[in-house]
Scaffold this motif. Structure first.
Motif, PDB file in Angstrom:
ATOM      1  N   PRO B 259       0.835  -1.203   0.000  1.00 37.92           N
ATOM      2  CA  PRO B 259       0.000   0.000   0.000  1.00 37.92           C
ATOM      3  C   PRO B 259       0.871   1.254   0.000  1.00 37.92           C
ATOM      4  O   PRO B 259       1.761   1.379   0.836  1.00 37.92           O
ATOM      5  N   ARG B 260       0.608   2.132  -0.965  1.00 40.59           N
ATOM      6  CA  ARG B 260       1.450   3.334  -1.009  1.00 40.59           C
ATOM      7  C   ARG B 260       1.236   4.169   0.254  1.00 40.59           C
ATOM      8  O   ARG B 260       2.143   4.842   0.715  1.00 40.59           O
ATOM      9  N   GLU B 261       0.052   4.052   0.862  1.00 41.05           N
ATOM     10  CA  GLU B 261      -0.220   4.821   2.085  1.00 41.05           C
ATOM     11  C   GLU B 261       0.652   4.361   3.253  1.00 41.05           C
ATOM     12  O   GLU B 261       0.788   5.075   4.241  1.00 41.05           O
ATOM     13  N   PRO B 295      -7.126   3.505   0.471  1.00 44.40           N
ATOM     14  CA  PRO B 295      -7.341   4.956   0.573  1.00 44.40           C
ATOM     15  C   PRO B 295      -7.786   5.472   1.935  1.00 44.40           C
ATOM     16  O   PRO B 295      -7.571   6.631   2.247  1.00 44.40           O
ATOM     17  N   HIS B 296      -8.398   4.631   2.750  1.00 46.04           N
ATOM     18  CA  HIS B 296      -8.887   5.158   4.018  1.00 46.04           C
ATOM     19  C   HIS B 296      -7.923   4.963   5.179  1.00 46.04           C
ATOM     20  O   HIS B 296      -8.307   5.076   6.346  1.00 46.04           O
ATOM     21  N   THR B 297      -6.670   4.680   4.862  1.00 45.41           N
ATOM     22  CA  THR B 297      -5.688   4.416   5.914  1.00 45.41           C
ATOM     23  C   THR B 297      -5.616   5.534   6.954  1.00 45.41           C
ATOM     24  O   THR B 297      -5.554   5.274   8.154  1.00 45.41           O
ATOM     25  N   GLU B 298      -5.648   6.798   6.492  1.00 45.04           N
ATOM     26  CA  GLU B 298      -5.488   7.898   7.458  1.00 45.04           C
ATOM     27  C   GLU B 298      -6.661   7.988   8.429  1.00 45.04           C
ATOM     28  O   GLU B 298      -6.562   8.619   9.473  1.00 45.04           O
ATOM     29  N   HIS B 299      -7.780   7.365   8.073  1.00 44.59           N
ATOM     30  CA  HIS B 299      -8.931   7.410   8.970  1.00 44.59           C
ATOM     31  C   HIS B 299      -8.950   6.246   9.959  1.00 44.59           C
ATOM     32  O   HIS B 299      -9.806   6.177  10.829  1.00 44.59           O
ATOM     33  N   ALA B 300      -7.999   5.338   9.774  1.00 47.88           N
ATOM     34  CA  ALA B 300      -8.049   4.122  10.581  1.00 47.88           C
ATOM     35  C   ALA B 300      -7.787   4.391  12.062  1.00 47.88           C
ATOM     36  O   ALA B 300      -8.479   3.843  12.930  1.00 47.88           O
ATOM     37  N   VAL B 301      -6.796   5.235  12.363  1.00 50.79           N
ATOM     38  CA  VAL B 301      -6.478   5.466  13.770  1.00 50.79           C
ATOM     39  C   VAL B 301      -7.664   6.087  14.524  1.00 50.79           C
ATOM     40  O   VAL B 301      -8.075   5.558  15.555  1.00 50.79           O
ATOM     41  N   LEU B 418      -1.013   7.599  17.146  1.00 56.54           N
ATOM     42  CA  LEU B 418      -0.682   7.648  15.721  1.00 56.54           C
ATOM     43  C   LEU B 418       0.389   6.618  15.358  1.00 56.54           C
ATOM     44  O   LEU B 418       0.487   6.210  14.203  1.00 56.54           O
ATOM     45  N   SER B 419       1.159   6.167  16.355  1.00 56.42           N
ATOM     46  CA  SER B 419       2.190   5.174  16.050  1.00 56.42           C
ATOM     47  C   SER B 419       1.570   3.818  15.701  1.00 56.42           C
ATOM     48  O   SER B 419       2.241   2.917  15.233  1.00 56.42           O
ATOM     49  N   ASP B 420       0.266   3.679  15.907  1.00 53.25           N
ATOM     50  CA  ASP B 420      -0.428   2.419  15.573  1.00 53.25           C
ATOM     51  C   ASP B 420      -0.956   2.404  14.140  1.00 53.25           C
ATOM     52  O   ASP B 420      -1.683   1.484  13.751  1.00 53.25           O
ATOM     53  N   VAL B 421      -0.595   3.401  13.369  1.00 52.18           N
ATOM     54  CA  VAL B 421      -1.229   3.618  12.066  1.00 52.18           C
ATOM     55  C   VAL B 421      -1.136   2.400  11.129  1.00 52.18           C
ATOM     56  O   VAL B 421      -2.028   2.194  10.305  1.00 52.18           O
TER      57      VAL B 421
END
Lengths: 480, 484, 98
Positions: B259-261, B295-301, B418-421
């Motif tokens: 994943p590029r994210e 695409p929704h990686t940033e919303h995961a945390v 955020l370190s759990d991203v």
């Protein structure tokens, strides 16, 4: 001023008649020693998890089908969060926005129908005992017992209607085998929402009533609360939205908590339980397995079998009674006779057998089966037994479990219709009864009882009463 | 432990080595080394030795004592073994001895394993460093100034320090994968529902999974087979047999999506270099490595912290001082006692998360927070489902950094979250994921490669990870002072 | 009164966390920072997205209505902070779920 109108809605909790609790294998039993039916699941031990009891679901579905509700193809459990010492997990597993059924309702008579909003399945809390010593004591035997909570629309208009609703739901749930609905044992509990307004005006503020321990309490509490609300309004005040507790001894209600103290239960889907799926075949199978319900049976007994409303009511007081009656009636072919025997003699015998006065004991525990009772009724119809002897015979049947024919011969109960023998008993009885004889002769047929009584006694109750009467009249007439 | 679990169990089963000697050796190592590492809060020396002797007697009598014969195992402090204090790193459960045994612990015992003790953890598994414990902070055997990761801090440290070949942790948002990565060992979070949670003290019920830690993927497979499979006591447990390891090679012809994210600029350079090298190795082993997008990686945390804390706020409501654990008197009323107990019993991070979870469920905030997070969770699961139409595995770093220093993030909850991203998206989707060592940074800190599989493809995922591992030597590296 | 601190107080009361003024002052800003960091959720278009409330299978899981052994009462009460006879003892309280 226009008249006052009362608006009532009910929330009724019934414990389901399962062997075990809703989410664990502990016994669902009332009155056991404290904390003897608990396990990691129902005491909320860290790490323990719930698994749904299939019988609880099946009984809940029976209740839904019996009340004509729409069963949801998918429902889910939610957690209702609050803190109290009898709630082991700090939340109650219940159903919030997707209950397992909606709609349906109950006919409460006189053309009135009370609609149900929904029924949901949930677990009971434990019991906190406040009246012993200086601590509150917690018993978790009840924690996790399966409950269904049925919620009505605000369709009732009087305390009597609420009473009729409760009576009907109890009858139906008992017939359907869903719940014992015994308020004394807490297997039926009821909260009431009540408001008043003047006819033609908008509905008033509703007040919730709790702590109602009998159907009578429900009726009394509503009546009192209606008066109280009317007083408040008529004296220029406003009814406050709140929860009030009923005090049965004083017959009054008092504030338990106001709206501001209402809980924020933070319902959310229970992650430990997958959703519940119920297909149409399951619902159809339940519908097919339900017995005919009491209201329908009563109507049929009156219309088709010619019974009185009263007898029909007695016979539909419980499923086992109604079933006993129906088997007896069809076996003997005389519904009215069967009704008399079941409604009077058998129910009386049941009353004797059950001196404790609690819920009626099962007719299944009696030593007489419907076929046996039908045989007895047949013997009366054939003239083999008179009614008094038949009663004697029934008592013996209940005691010994032997059949009627056997007992008739063992006890010599057979009716005597032999003219000569009857004539001898009548002649003996007439002797020295000049006054009675004169009265009879004068056409006073009531006086005949003074002769028949001694005849029946002399015959050990076996003489054919019709023949005795006939013989008395003949001999009196012959004398002159 | 120098030997791996499979080798030890085979030796014990054949009677070549006594379980007692295996267990005694583990106990000696713990005794010698745990003052520095602080992996354990409880070591059951006598019980472990007695059990080992009983196993030896059974072996001598010709019995098959199971695939984990005589293997010493450490349990995380949130696991129930009847009578063995499980306090979850919390004051509120001080002295709590469960009256029952977890299904997966029962299975471990049935497989012949020997539980030697219970390990330190972040309180109620809430944390990424092991520092949120009321009973001492575990250290990273690679550098005692650094965290072993969390929340399964002690379990990971115990394996990395060579105390035990196997340990169980639990993984809710990365609590086994991240410590495995920080400690240079292998850690596996199964598909949600593969291992019964009955007896695992809950943090976030829809996310929690019991998760094995070991030095090799082969040992993970062995342990996973022993504890997985249907359990009538857990409604969320998948109705399937224990998962048997797939024999043979697991990478040739597979497509691996990166994943590029997951390769953002925030990534530590050392981590980036080791992971790039690992991806190249995957290619050399016959896998086709391709870019994918989640695409929704940033919303995961945020979604994860809303869902997990909401569930936690409810799961932790039972700690009320009524039935077990701590009771503080408070003002003498029932509700006062409950509030005082919870105040005295819970640490700061647990309080923060209970507050957050209570808030997102409360009237007026539910739809905007909890309801929305559940939908985002659905979107994240869909991202993975789409990626898995194109690839067999998803690969990337397990953590954006190597082990950080103790104290470095503890005052900054947001940075810690955020370190759990890189681990929480997988948790939200309920997928299996494994972290395997892929080398060390310039400052000799281990880096983990995370491989993610399709739902229920646990065995395939482990076979792929094993193939990578057996072609490399990263998992054989040891911290200083720990024998190879 | 700072609204973050007030939110923390109100939420703490709901969660039965008896927090001190000092704690509320400390947790208030932290709480606000966490919520601010999570606001990214609000910006996402979730229209048409299915809520994922359960992570495992989509079928009913049921058990037979069969008894399993309960805990002996001593085991059930073994961790109780206060035992009165065979009950859990708690501070005297009136009825109701308040």
């Amino acid at each position: 001023m226009s008249a006052w109108e009362t608006i009532i809605g009910l929330e009724v909790h019934c414990q389901l008649k399962t062997r075990t609790k809703l989410f664990c294998g502990c016994r669902n039993e009332f009155g056991a020693p404290p904390n003897s039916h608990t396990c990691p699941v129902c005491t909320g031990q860290p790490g323990a998890l719930p698994v749904l009891n299939e019988e609880a679901l099946a009984l809940a579905l029976r209740a839904a089908v019996a009340l004509g509700c729409d069963v949801a193809p998918r429902s889910k459990f939610d957690r209702k969060n609050y803190f109290y010492c009898d709630l082991p997990k700090g939340y109650q597993v219940s159903q919030y926005d997707e209950p397992y059924c909606t709609g349906g309702g109950i006919d409460v008579g006189e053309g009135r129908f009370v609609r149900l909003t929904r029924i949901h399945l949930e677990e009971d809390a434990g019991k906190a005992i406040h009246d012993r010593g200086d601590s509150t004591l917690v018993d978790l035997n009840r924690a996790g017992v399966p409950l269904i909570e049925s919620v009505t629309e605000a369709d009732m208009r009087s305390a009597d209607e609420a009473y009729a609703y409760l009576t009907a739901i109890k009858e139906i749930f008992r017939f359907a085998g869903v719940s014992d609905c015994d308020m004394e044992k807490g297997s039926l509990r009821c909260d009431v929402n009540v408001s008043v307004h003047r006819e033609g005006e908008p509905w008033g503020t509703k007040v919730e009533l709790k702590n109602l321990n009998s159907f009578r309490n429900v009726r009394d509490a509503i009546e009192h609360e209606v008066e109280r609300q009317i007083d408040v309004i008529e004296s220029g005040g406003e009814v406050v939205q709140e929860t009030r507790l009923f005090d049965a001894e004083r017959g009054t209600t008092r504030t338990m908590r106001s709206k501001e103290d209402e809980h924020d239960y933070r319902y959310f889907p229970e992650p430990d339980l997958p959703p519940v799926y119920v297909d149409a075949e399951t619902v159809a199978a339940i519908r097919a397995s339900l017995p005919e319900l009491p209201a329908a049976r009563r109507a049929r007994y009156v219309a088709e079998l010619g019974l009185s409303e009263y007898d029909a009511g007695v016979l539909t007081s419980a499923l086992d009674v109604a079933d006993f009656f129906e088997v007896t009636a069809s076996a003997c072919g005389d519904p009215k006779a069967a009704a008399n025997w079941v409604a009077n003699d058998l129910m009386a015998a049941l009353g004797e057998a059950d001196a404790s006065g609690s819920a009626p004991r099962d007719l299944g525990t009696l030593r007489v089966r419907p076929e046996g009772l039908a045989e007895l009724i047949g013997l009366v119809a054939k003239g083999t037994l008179n009614v008094a002897a038949a009663r004697k015979c029934l008592r013996a049947m209940l005691e010994t479990g032997k059949d009627a024919a056997t007992l008739v011969s063992e006890m010599g109960l057979e009716q005597v219709s032999d003219t000569g023998e009857v004539e001898r008993w009548v002649r003996d009885a007439l002797a020295g009864q000049e006054k009675a004889v004169a009265d009879i002769k004068a056409g006073n047929t009531k006086a005949i009882g003074a002769i028949i009584g001694p005849v029946m006694k002399a015959s050990g109750g076996r003489a054919n009463p019709g023949l005795v009467r006939e013989t008395v009249l003949r001999l009196v007439a012959e004398e002159h | 432990m120098s030997a791996d679990a499979a080798t030890l169990a085979a030796a014990v089963a054949r009677g070549e080595r006594g379980a007692r000697s295996v267990v005694a050796e583990a106990l000696e190592r713990i005794e010698a080394g745990d003052d520095a590492v602080r992996a354990f809060y409880r070591v059951d020396r006598d019980a472990a030795l007695a059990r080992a002797e009983a196993l030896d007697a059974r072996v001598a009598a010709g019995e098959d004592v199971g695939p984990l014969a005589g293997v010493p195992v450490a349990l995380k402090g949130n696991m129930c073994l009847e009578g063995s204090e499980a306090h979850c790193g919390s004051r509120v459960l001080a002295g709590y001895r469960p009256p029952y045994t977890a299904t997966f612990v029962r299975r471990l015992l049935d497989a012949g394993a020997v539980v030697v003790g219970m390990t330190n953890m972040d309180e109620f598994a809430m944390g990424s460093s092991g520092e949120n414990s009321a009973y001492g902070v575990a250290r990273n055997p690679w550098d005692p100034e650094r965290t072993p990761g969390g929340s399964s801090a002690g379990s990971a440290a115990a394996v990395a320090a060579g105390f035990v070949p196997l340990a169980l942790g639990s993984d809710t948002g990365g609590s086994v994968r991240q410590p495995a990565s920080f400690c240079g060992i292998s850690g596996f979070k199964p598909t949600y529902g593969r291992v019964s949670r009955y007896g695992l003290i809950a943090y976030g019920s829809s996310l929690d999974q019991v998760a094995p830690l070991a030095r090799s993927v082969r040992d993970l497979e062995l342990l996973f087979e022993a504890i997985s499979g249907r359990d009538p006591l857990d409604s969320t447990c998948i109705d399937d047999d224990p998962v048997r390891p797939l024999e043979g090679e697991g990478l040739a012809g597979k497509r691996v999506g990166v994943p590029r994210e997951y390769l953002s600029d925030d990534l530590d350079a050392g981590v980036r270099a080791r992971v790039d090298a690992a991806l190249e190795t995957l290619g050399q082993l016959g896998a086709e490595v391709v870019p994918v997008s989640l695409p929704h990686t940033e919303h995961a945390v945020p979604a994860y912290y809303v869902v997990a804390t909401a569930e936690a706020s409810s799961n932790l409501a039972r700690y009320d001082g009524v039935r077990y654990g701590l009771r503080a008197p408070g003002d003498g009323s029932l509700q006062g006692m409950i509030a005082a107990t919870r105040d005295a019993g819970f640490g700061d991070e647990v309080k923060r998360r209970i507050l957050l979870g209570t808030y997102v469920l409360s009237s007026g905030y539910y739809d905007a927070w909890y309801g929305r997070a559940q939908r985002v969770r659905g979107l994240i699961a869909r991202d993975f489902a789409r990626a898995f139409e194109e690839v067999d595995f998803v690969a990337g770093p397990t953590s954006p950094t190597p082990a950080f220093r103790l104290g470095e993030l503890i005052e900054d909850p947001v940075a810690m979250y955020l370190s759990d991203v890189l681990t929480v998206p997988v948790s939200l989707a309920g997928l299996p994921a494994v972290s395997v060592p892929c080398g060390t940074t310039d400052v000799a800190l281990p880096v983990g490669l995370q491989l993610v599989g399709r739902r229920l493809a646990d065995a395939e995922l482990l076979a792929a990870a094993r193939t990578y591992q057996e072609a490399t030597e990263h998992h054989l590296a040891r911290p200083q002072g720990v024998p190879a | 009164m700072d609204s973050d601190v007030e939110t923390v107080r109100r939420t703490a009361a709901l969660a039965r966390l008896e927090i001190t003024d000092e704690e509320a002052e400390r947790l208030g800003p932290q709480f606000a920072r966490i919520l601010a960091a999570f606001r990214v959720l609000a910006s996402l278009d979730v229209e048409g997205a299915e809520a994922m409330t359960h992570a495992s299978g989509e079928e009913s899981v049921l058990r037979a209505d069969e008894e399993r052994p309960s805990l002996p009462v001593d085991a059930a009460l073994s961790n109780a902070p206060r035992r009165v006879d065979d009950f859990y003892g708690v501070p005297k309280t009136i009825g109701g779920d308040g």
